[in-house]
Enzyme design. Sequence first.
Site, PDB file in Angstrom:
ATOM      1  N   HIS A  49       0.601  -1.725   0.013  1.00 58.77           N
ATOM      2  CA  HIS A  49      -0.327  -0.359   0.416  1.00 58.77           C
ATOM      3  C   HIS A  49       0.919   1.637   0.034  1.00 58.77           C
ATOM      4  CE1 HIS A  49      -3.164   3.119   0.639  1.00 58.77           C
ATOM      5  NE2 HIS A  49      -2.976   2.860   2.191  1.00 58.77           N
ATOM      6  N   GLU A  77       0.294   5.421  12.780  1.00 60.11           N
ATOM      7  CA  GLU A  77      -1.607   4.918  12.805  1.00 60.11           C
ATOM      8  C   GLU A  77      -1.267   3.041  12.828  1.00 60.11           C
ATOM      9  OE1 GLU A  77      -4.080   6.853  10.169  1.00 60.11           O
ATOM     10  OE2 GLU A  77      -5.446   5.061  10.151  1.00 60.11           O
ATOM     11  N   ASP A  78      -0.171   2.121  12.658  1.00 55.83           N
ATOM     12  CA  ASP A  78      -0.568   1.414  12.716  1.00 55.83           C
ATOM     13  C   ASP A  78       0.744   0.724  13.481  1.00 55.83           C
ATOM     14  OD1 ASP A  78      -2.549   1.013  11.047  1.00 55.83           O
ATOM     15  OD2 ASP A  78      -1.725   0.179   8.571  1.00 55.83           O
TER      16      ASP A  78
HETATM   17 MN    MN Z   1      -2.994   3.896   3.721  1.00 53.68          MN
END
Ligand code: MN
Length: 714
Positions: A49, A77-78
């Site tokens: 991604h 975020e991840d």
């Molecule tokens: Mn993304």
Amino acid sequence: MLPRIDGVIERVREYNPSSSERLLQKAYLFSAKAHKGQQRYNGEPYLVHPVAVADILAGLRADDIAIIAGLLHDVVEDNEDVSLDEIDRLFGKATAHIVDGVTKIDKHFPEKSRVEREWHAMRKVVLAMVDDVRVILVKLADRLHNLRTMDALPEHRRPVKALQTLEVYAPIAHRLGLGAMKSELEDLGFKYAYPDEFERLSRALKEKRSYSNSFAEETAGELKELLKELKTQGEIRWRIKHPYSIYVKLQRQGIGVEEVYDYMGFRIIVESVKDCYTVLGGIHGRLKPIPGRFRDFIALPKENHYRSLHTSVIGLHGHPFEIQIRTREMDEEAERGIAAHWRYKEGRMSSEDEARNTAWIRQLVEFKQDEASGGEFIHNLRVNLYPNEVYVFTPRGDVLSFPRGATPIDFAYSIHTDVGHHCIGAKINGKLETLKTVMKSGDRVEIITSANGKPSRDWLKIAVTNRALSKIRGWLNAREKARAIEIGRAALEKEFKRCKLNFKSLMKDGGLEEAMKRVSIQDMDSLQAAVGYGKISARNFAKRLQPQIEEEPPQTAKTRAEGAREPAVVVRGATDLLTTIAKCCKPIPGDEVIGFISRGRGLVIHRADCHSIRQASYNQDRFMEVEWAAPALPSADSEVHLLVVTEDKTGMVANITKIVADVKAPLRFINATVEKDEGNIRLDILVRDREHLNEVINKIAKIPGVKSLRRLNR
Ligand code: MN
């Protein structure tokens, strides 16, 4: 297998020689490490991604910071172990700012629902974009890749993202002039927001495809020939318009896909601005343009700097289609928008007119203070994103959108056809307003109806939406038909009486039916309408009912000549009714005219300022708006009467007769008298139309000694 970064690096190097491969590699490795072991919904390694996002950014010719931010956009975020501070330290403040802008989680509001988080995140992106336009580029690239791979996402999570895309991200791409990005976002958003409609439309377009291909090839051939004739270099492209734009059109006009014809677009790319206009002229000379569809965005560029000439024409087999004409540079700009102007200064992209391009974003800063009111923010955002639309509220608080310039009539028809037909006024923000009032964003609109209310022809000038216009036209046409029937019935009754025909017995013995069949008419209403519209003459029809009695030769020379003498008049927006030119004021083509329905004589055309018709003005229902038929229709000259008042001087008559001869207005009668040192010259001449008459009047008025000049009724 992990995706590779080499392709992206190569792509970047082509447009940005000062790009740092080392930094891009470093970001790639950092991202790979942060996403290690993570998978996307479809089972691919997560790293696919961010690399794809970086690749989309390279397609937009973004600079290193944007591409690095693309690679890192999901790491905070991840991965709990990665902080913005670390990104700041390793890749710089600007990169950290972009990553922060597109990072969805707000660690302070962990309990928010997913939908709330989506909108909250969107707001955050837009606010961060104010400081750096690259934030939105990364977000758009992120969203585009997510949509391209959305099949992998659980179904229930698709609609929110898809709708947001349609409502916010695609319009932002549009405002930045990123044409290609916008179209793809729209089509994918459409597919996942309205899957059934998308499916239906795609199927319908597929069915049209084979026809479209042959039509396109023929048309392209014709255009190529035209370019050759014009000795102009150019490239011809065509495409089926993208599904979402067709869908919006269907929605806006309230029509089905089978009624859409101009779903195909042609584009001609030429070398220079001058060529654009040359080709446009050539096209209009060869194919009939559709009125009101020509737009010159070269002289008047759109707000997002889009430049092109647009026109719609009737092509082969009467099939309408749109043509865009532009130079290569304009085409590049239309596809890439803001990105087409980036110049690389020390490896950082900057746009010559970035300030102009993003002025509208800056306006959003005003709302930044108002962080508490989420709904208002979205509302203001929409107003800024769709500068050509207004948003108004129904009394129940629903939001409806209209094109700029829309009035309460458009509002009324968008609610229900009957509300439209009977609306007489509106309350806007609680205040009584007329139907002409233009609605503004934020207005609260309530329609006032009356059982006696009905559409008028003026509404066609007030309404702007196609839906309202077509409903109003439909109503007016139906009423016109009713009037044609009334006119036709009266004409037939009179003719029957004159010929001593008995209607009832003709009905009984089938004579009437047979006569109707011979002129291919089904029923009495259609017969009366046909007579009223002037398609069948009452006299000729009556004759069919009494074939043996030849009262007078069919159409004497006199009647034919008289028929030809009348200039053609058309009833606005409809087929011709049976018309007669009024004897009291004798209008000529070009005069402002009005139609008055007289029983028996059909629609009589008077001059708008005719005295005799003013006396009948109490009877508004019998008036109809009419206008002269296109000048191309041949019509005989009309007689007009003029009174010229002159000084008592010799040679006046000679001068006047010379002028009417010069301008070829045949003189029918002239008479001069002298009274109290003033000459009165009365002359009757034949003119083609108002323009011709004006020429005569202007020339006579310039003769030295002429004091005044007046047109007489008789
Ligand atoms: Mn993304």
